[in-house]
Write a protein that holds these residues in place. Structure first.
Motif, PDB file in Angstrom:
ATOM      1  N   VAL A  22      17.057 -64.915  -5.813  1.00 14.38           N
ATOM      2  CA  VAL A  22      18.481 -64.198  -5.673  1.00 14.38           C
ATOM      3  C   VAL A  22      19.531 -65.292  -5.937  1.00 14.38           C
ATOM      4  O   VAL A  22      19.518 -66.634  -5.618  1.00 14.38           O
ATOM      5  CB  VAL A  22      18.546 -63.710  -3.920  1.00 14.38           C
ATOM      6  CG1 VAL A  22      17.705 -62.706  -3.918  1.00 14.38           C
ATOM      7  CG2 VAL A  22      18.361 -64.943  -2.885  1.00 14.38           C
ATOM      8  N   ALA A  23      20.714 -64.722  -6.246  1.00 14.72           N
ATOM      9  CA  ALA A  23      21.697 -65.430  -6.764  1.00 14.72           C
ATOM     10  C   ALA A  23      22.841 -65.192  -5.655  1.00 14.72           C
ATOM     11  O   ALA A  23      23.081 -64.188  -5.307  1.00 14.72           O
ATOM     12  CB  ALA A  23      22.534 -65.127  -8.142  1.00 14.72           C
ATOM     13  N   VAL A  24      23.413 -66.262  -5.254  1.00 14.18           N
ATOM     14  CA  VAL A  24      24.299 -66.371  -4.013  1.00 14.18           C
ATOM     15  C   VAL A  24      25.482 -67.216  -4.391  1.00 14.18           C
ATOM     16  O   VAL A  24      25.331 -68.246  -5.328  1.00 14.18           O
ATOM     17  CB  VAL A  24      23.795 -66.643  -2.724  1.00 14.18           C
ATOM     18  CG1 VAL A  24      22.707 -65.776  -2.319  1.00 14.18           C
ATOM     19  CG2 VAL A  24      23.183 -68.112  -2.833  1.00 14.18           C
ATOM     20  N   PRO A  25      26.355 -67.138  -3.970  1.00 15.48           N
ATOM     21  CA  PRO A  25      27.870 -68.181  -4.304  1.00 15.48           C
ATOM     22  C   PRO A  25      27.553 -69.425  -3.706  1.00 15.48           C
ATOM     23  O   PRO A  25      26.944 -69.630  -2.774  1.00 15.48           O
ATOM     24  CB  PRO A  25      28.865 -67.392  -3.438  1.00 15.48           C
ATOM     25  CG  PRO A  25      28.368 -66.371  -2.687  1.00 15.48           C
ATOM     26  CD  PRO A  25      26.774 -66.026  -3.028  1.00 15.48           C
ATOM     27  N   ASP A  26      28.177 -70.334  -4.349  1.00 16.94           N
ATOM     28  CA  ASP A  26      28.158 -71.679  -3.737  1.00 16.94           C
ATOM     29  C   ASP A  26      28.746 -71.627  -2.101  1.00 16.94           C
ATOM     30  O   ASP A  26      29.642 -70.539  -2.038  1.00 16.94           O
ATOM     31  CB  ASP A  26      29.091 -72.644  -4.401  1.00 16.94           C
ATOM     32  CG  ASP A  26      28.499 -72.842  -5.754  1.00 16.94           C
ATOM     33  OD1 ASP A  26      27.486 -72.780  -6.060  1.00 16.94           O
ATOM     34  OD2 ASP A  26      29.537 -73.448  -6.561  1.00 16.94           O
ATOM     35  N   GLU A  27      28.271 -72.565  -1.162  1.00 19.52           N
ATOM     36  CA  GLU A  27      28.803 -72.490   0.253  1.00 19.52           C
ATOM     37  C   GLU A  27      28.048 -71.166   0.949  1.00 19.52           C
ATOM     38  O   GLU A  27      28.662 -70.773   1.649  1.00 19.52           O
ATOM     39  CB  GLU A  27      30.205 -72.377   0.270  1.00 19.52           C
ATOM     40  CG  GLU A  27      31.216 -73.463  -0.565  1.00 19.52           C
ATOM     41  CD  GLU A  27      31.190 -74.602   0.377  1.00 19.52           C
ATOM     42  OE1 GLU A  27      30.925 -75.027   1.414  1.00 19.52           O
ATOM     43  OE2 GLU A  27      30.817 -75.771  -0.822  1.00 19.52           O
ATOM     44  N   ALA A  28      26.983 -70.764   0.310  1.00 17.73           N
ATOM     45  CA  ALA A  28      26.323 -69.492   0.923  1.00 17.73           C
ATOM     46  C   ALA A  28      25.502 -69.767   2.037  1.00 17.73           C
ATOM     47  O   ALA A  28      25.163 -70.876   2.277  1.00 17.73           O
ATOM     48  CB  ALA A  28      25.652 -69.023  -0.147  1.00 17.73           C
ATOM     49  N   THR A  29      25.188 -68.804   3.021  1.00 15.88           N
ATOM     50  CA  THR A  29      24.244 -69.146   4.127  1.00 15.88           C
ATOM     51  C   THR A  29      23.270 -68.056   3.897  1.00 15.88           C
ATOM     52  O   THR A  29      23.355 -67.521   3.151  1.00 15.88           O
ATOM     53  CB  THR A  29      25.122 -68.636   5.347  1.00 15.88           C
ATOM     54  OG1 THR A  29      25.364 -67.007   5.252  1.00 15.88           O
ATOM     55  CG2 THR A  29      26.423 -69.434   5.439  1.00 15.88           C
ATOM     56  N   VAL A  30      22.288 -68.354   5.012  1.00 19.53           N
ATOM     57  CA  VAL A  30      20.903 -67.547   4.946  1.00 19.53           C
ATOM     58  C   VAL A  30      21.648 -66.098   5.138  1.00 19.53           C
ATOM     59  O   VAL A  30      20.754 -65.106   4.455  1.00 19.53           O
ATOM     60  CB  VAL A  30      20.083 -67.646   6.091  1.00 19.53           C
ATOM     61  CG1 VAL A  30      19.090 -66.781   6.245  1.00 19.53           C
ATOM     62  CG2 VAL A  30      19.531 -69.226   5.829  1.00 19.53           C
ATOM     63  N   GLU A  31      22.501 -65.521   5.791  1.00 19.82           N
ATOM     64  CA  GLU A  31      22.994 -64.322   5.798  1.00 19.82           C
ATOM     65  C   GLU A  31      23.299 -63.529   4.279  1.00 19.82           C
ATOM     66  O   GLU A  31      22.763 -62.675   3.837  1.00 19.82           O
ATOM     67  CB  GLU A  31      24.206 -64.015   6.861  1.00 19.82           C
ATOM     68  CG  GLU A  31      24.650 -62.634   6.685  1.00 19.82           C
ATOM     69  CD  GLU A  31      25.900 -62.589   7.982  1.00 19.82           C
ATOM     70  OE1 GLU A  31      26.181 -61.538   8.309  1.00 19.82           O
ATOM     71  OE2 GLU A  31      26.680 -63.484   7.897  1.00 19.82           O
ATOM     72  N   ASP A  32      23.885 -64.389   3.421  1.00 18.23           N
ATOM     73  CA  ASP A  32      24.136 -64.042   2.133  1.00 18.23           C
ATOM     74  C   ASP A  32      22.866 -64.002   1.130  1.00 18.23           C
ATOM     75  O   ASP A  32      22.766 -62.809   0.479  1.00 18.23           O
ATOM     76  CB  ASP A  32      24.700 -65.063   1.434  1.00 18.23           C
ATOM     77  CG  ASP A  32      26.164 -65.344   1.974  1.00 18.23           C
ATOM     78  OD1 ASP A  32      27.020 -64.392   2.201  1.00 18.23           O
ATOM     79  OD2 ASP A  32      26.543 -66.589   2.170  1.00 18.23           O
ATOM     80  N   VAL A  33      21.920 -64.537   1.779  1.00 14.14           N
ATOM     81  CA  VAL A  33      20.420 -64.503   0.970  1.00 14.14           C
ATOM     82  C   VAL A  33      19.706 -63.272   1.387  1.00 14.14           C
ATOM     83  O   VAL A  33      19.318 -62.493   0.399  1.00 14.14           O
ATOM     84  CB  VAL A  33      19.504 -65.778   1.395  1.00 14.14           C
ATOM     85  CG1 VAL A  33      18.312 -65.310   0.710  1.00 14.14           C
ATOM     86  CG2 VAL A  33      20.174 -67.156   0.683  1.00 14.14           C
ATOM     87  N   VAL A  34      19.929 -62.901   2.772  1.00 13.91           N
ATOM     88  CA  VAL A  34      19.424 -61.582   3.226  1.00 13.91           C
ATOM     89  C   VAL A  34      20.067 -60.514   2.714  1.00 13.91           C
ATOM     90  O   VAL A  34      19.475 -59.420   2.267  1.00 13.91           O
ATOM     91  CB  VAL A  34      19.596 -61.590   4.785  1.00 13.91           C
ATOM     92  CG1 VAL A  34      18.999 -60.339   5.353  1.00 13.91           C
ATOM     93  CG2 VAL A  34      18.651 -62.799   5.379  1.00 13.91           C
ATOM     94  N   GLU A  35      21.500 -60.505   2.481  1.00 12.37           N
ATOM     95  CA  GLU A  35      22.245 -59.418   1.920  1.00 12.37           C
ATOM     96  C   GLU A  35      21.916 -59.202   0.592  1.00 12.37           C
ATOM     97  O   GLU A  35      21.763 -57.839   0.181  1.00 12.37           O
ATOM     98  CB  GLU A  35      23.859 -59.766   2.039  1.00 12.37           C
ATOM     99  CG  GLU A  35      24.353 -59.695   3.404  1.00 12.37           C
ATOM    100  CD  GLU A  35      25.721 -59.930   3.527  1.00 12.37           C
ATOM    101  OE1 GLU A  35      26.307 -60.088   2.214  1.00 12.37           O
ATOM    102  OE2 GLU A  35      26.173 -60.081   4.531  1.00 12.37           O
ATOM    103  N   GLN A  36      21.654 -60.228  -0.241  1.00  6.54           N
ATOM    104  CA  GLN A  36      21.293 -60.194  -1.663  1.00  6.54           C
ATOM    105  C   GLN A  36      19.765 -59.546  -1.925  1.00  6.54           C
ATOM    106  O   GLN A  36      19.462 -58.701  -2.647  1.00  6.54           O
ATOM    107  CB  GLN A  36      21.321 -61.378  -2.410  1.00  6.54           C
ATOM    108  CG  GLN A  36      22.584 -61.981  -2.545  1.00  6.54           C
ATOM    109  CD  GLN A  36      23.431 -60.744  -3.576  1.00  6.54           C
ATOM    110  OE1 GLN A  36      22.933 -60.454  -4.630  1.00  6.54           O
ATOM    111  NE2 GLN A  36      24.493 -60.517  -3.308  1.00  6.54           N
TER     112      GLN A  36
END
Length: 88
Positions: A22-36
């Motif tokens: 998954v592509a997430v923004p810089d400064e991402a958290t696990v929550e961003d990964v789960v959302e993607q």
């Protein structure tokens, strides 16, 4: 940045894959990964990993490189591999 997610058990059945990138923004958290993951594979996937309180009690997430347990607030870095383990 890209993060790899290794899936096991019911998550494989829900996504049809053992490995997802998954592509997430810089400064991402696990929550961003789960959302993607939820955006790519459907809300049943993200709901199977985390709920409004954090990581579900029957699920654990660890960083593959150092086996560090992760929470929804844990930062991720480019190239990280997050392992999702569902304990039925």
């Amino acid at each position: 940045m890209n993060v790899t997610v290794k899936l096991t058990g019911p998550m494989v059945a829900r996504t049809g894959t053992r490995d997802a990138r998954v592509a997430v923004p810089d400064e991402a958290t696990v929550e961003d990964v789960v959302e993607q993951l939820g955006e790519r594979y459907g809300p049943q996937v993200s709901a199977g990993i985390a709920d409004g309180l954090g990581i579900r009690s029957d699920t654990s997430l660890v960083r593959e490189s150092d086996h560090e347990p992760l929470s929804v607030h844990s930062p991720v870095e480019a190239g990280d591999t997050v392992c999702v383990q569902v304990h039925a």
